[in-house]
Design a protein around this motif. Sequence first.
Motif, PDB file in Angstrom:
ATOM      1  N   UNK A  82       3.145  11.121  -7.397  1.00 43.42           N
ATOM      2  CA  UNK A  82       2.517  11.561  -6.154  1.00 43.42           C
ATOM      3  C   UNK A  82       1.459  10.564  -5.722  1.00 43.42           C
ATOM      4  N   UNK A  83       1.227  10.549  -4.404  1.00 43.80           N
ATOM      5  CA  UNK A  83       0.067   9.861  -3.853  1.00 43.80           C
ATOM      6  C   UNK A  83      -0.059   8.387  -4.282  1.00 43.80           C
ATOM      7  N   UNK A  84      -1.262   7.994  -4.658  1.00 42.31           N
ATOM      8  CA  UNK A  84      -1.569   6.584  -4.929  1.00 42.31           C
ATOM      9  C   UNK A  84      -0.707   6.000  -6.053  1.00 42.31           C
ATOM     10  N   UNK A  85      -0.494   6.774  -7.102  1.00 45.70           N
ATOM     11  CA  UNK A  85       0.246   6.254  -8.255  1.00 45.70           C
ATOM     12  C   UNK A  85       1.731   6.094  -7.905  1.00 45.70           C
ATOM     13  N   UNK A  86       2.246   7.016  -7.132  1.00 49.13           N
ATOM     14  CA  UNK A  86       3.641   6.912  -6.695  1.00 49.13           C
ATOM     15  C   UNK A  86       3.841   5.614  -5.895  1.00 49.13           C
ATOM     16  N   UNK A  87       2.873   5.333  -5.023  1.00 44.10           N
ATOM     17  CA  UNK A  87       2.957   4.139  -4.189  1.00 44.10           C
ATOM     18  C   UNK A  87       2.906   2.877  -5.066  1.00 44.10           C
ATOM     19  N   UNK A  88       2.045   2.883  -6.067  1.00 48.09           N
ATOM     20  CA  UNK A  88       1.952   1.736  -6.975  1.00 48.09           C
ATOM     21  C   UNK A  88       3.273   1.526  -7.720  1.00 48.09           C
ATOM     22  N   UNK A  89       3.952   2.624  -8.059  1.00 45.08           N
ATOM     23  CA  UNK A  89       5.253   2.540  -8.731  1.00 45.08           C
ATOM     24  C   UNK A  89       6.305   1.984  -7.774  1.00 45.08           C
ATOM     25  N   UNK A  90       6.314   2.504  -6.554  1.00 41.31           N
ATOM     26  CA  UNK A  90       7.297   2.067  -5.553  1.00 41.31           C
ATOM     27  C   UNK A  90       7.113   0.584  -5.223  1.00 41.31           C
ATOM     28  N   UNK A  91       5.847   0.149  -5.155  1.00 41.04           N
ATOM     29  CA  UNK A  91       5.559  -1.249  -4.823  1.00 41.04           C
ATOM     30  C   UNK A  91       5.668  -2.188  -6.028  1.00 41.04           C
ATOM     31  N   UNK A  92       6.102  -1.654  -7.178  1.00 41.91           N
ATOM     32  CA  UNK A  92       6.212  -2.457  -8.406  1.00 41.91           C
ATOM     33  C   UNK A  92       4.889  -3.071  -8.841  1.00 41.91           C
TER      34      UNK A  92
ATOM     35  N   UNK B 257      -4.260   2.843 -13.657  1.00 38.35           N
ATOM     36  CA  UNK B 257      -3.422   2.285 -12.579  1.00 38.35           C
ATOM     37  C   UNK B 257      -4.246   2.119 -11.301  1.00 38.35           C
ATOM     38  N   UNK B 258      -5.114   3.084 -11.014  1.00 38.68           N
ATOM     39  CA  UNK B 258      -5.910   2.988  -9.787  1.00 38.68           C
ATOM     40  C   UNK B 258      -6.909   1.827  -9.808  1.00 38.68           C
ATOM     41  N   UNK B 259      -7.117   1.239 -10.988  1.00 49.02           N
ATOM     42  CA  UNK B 259      -8.034   0.104 -11.100  1.00 49.02           C
ATOM     43  C   UNK B 259      -7.332  -1.242 -10.919  1.00 49.02           C
ATOM     44  N   UNK B 260      -6.001  -1.232 -10.890  1.00 52.45           N
ATOM     45  CA  UNK B 260      -5.265  -2.491 -10.711  1.00 52.45           C
ATOM     46  C   UNK B 260      -5.516  -2.978  -9.276  1.00 52.45           C
ATOM     47  N   UNK B 261      -5.961  -4.244  -9.124  1.00 52.10           N
ATOM     48  CA  UNK B 261      -6.272  -4.748  -7.783  1.00 52.10           C
ATOM     49  C   UNK B 261      -5.113  -4.528  -6.808  1.00 52.10           C
ATOM     50  N   UNK B 262      -5.439  -3.998  -5.643  1.00 50.82           N
ATOM     51  CA  UNK B 262      -4.421  -3.787  -4.615  1.00 50.82           C
ATOM     52  C   UNK B 262      -3.824  -2.391  -4.619  1.00 50.82           C
TER      53      UNK B 262
END
Length: 223
Positions: A19-29, A152-157
């Motif tokens: 969900x949310x921010x983490x899902x996006x980070x997964x989708x964006x690799x 994960x939320x600390x990874x730049x970008x």
Amino acid sequence: MRIDILSLFPEIIKSSLEHSIIKKALTNDQIIIKYHNIRDFSNNKHKKVDDYQYGGGSGMVLMIQPIYDCIKKLEGERKYKNIIYLTPDGEKLDQASCNKFSLSKNIILICGHYKGIDQRIREHLVTDEISIGDYVLSGGELAAAVFCDSIIRLIPGVLGDESSALTDSFQDNRLSEPIYTRPKNYEGLKVPEILISGDTKAIEKWREEKSLERTKKHRPNLI
Ligand code: 6GU
């Protein structure tokens, strides 16, 4: 970053991270998470993963074989800086350790269940033992989800506004200040005048004061 998670119930973790921010980070690799069901690595014909404790005592123990074999397979594929066992008797996770782990390229997380895992895994394979607080959960899965989210939320970008992770509570040992949005007045409950004043210097000072006030009240040990 790549995180490999060993668990008997990977679905618990997966569903919390989609969900949310983490899902996006997964989708964006920006992050790769691979789930490994410990049971799939059992050599036992009934796919048994736990057994009685040597020396007696209540509660089953996760056997060395499936976890050992899974880790060795992963280590044959890439190098892992952190092999983390999630356990209530580990070192307590805090923002400083989250910052540190967020710089790691490859991480293995081991989720225990029942009474825990065979000590030989902890002594010979694990590099870090992490707890998420002084209370006991039924398994390491929710702790793994907390761990993954917090790093994960600390990874730049990953966060849209680059500065927003820096202003989180704890980043400088202070809790964050109170925040408000529209409307200015709801049923007589008003937003502090200073935030609408346009005086950026005064606002900055107010925020610092409120942050310190909240820290003193809720977490005086941080000061
Ligand atoms: Cl990492 N695991 C379990 N089972 N319980 C916990 C924990 C971890 N951290 C706090 N309580």
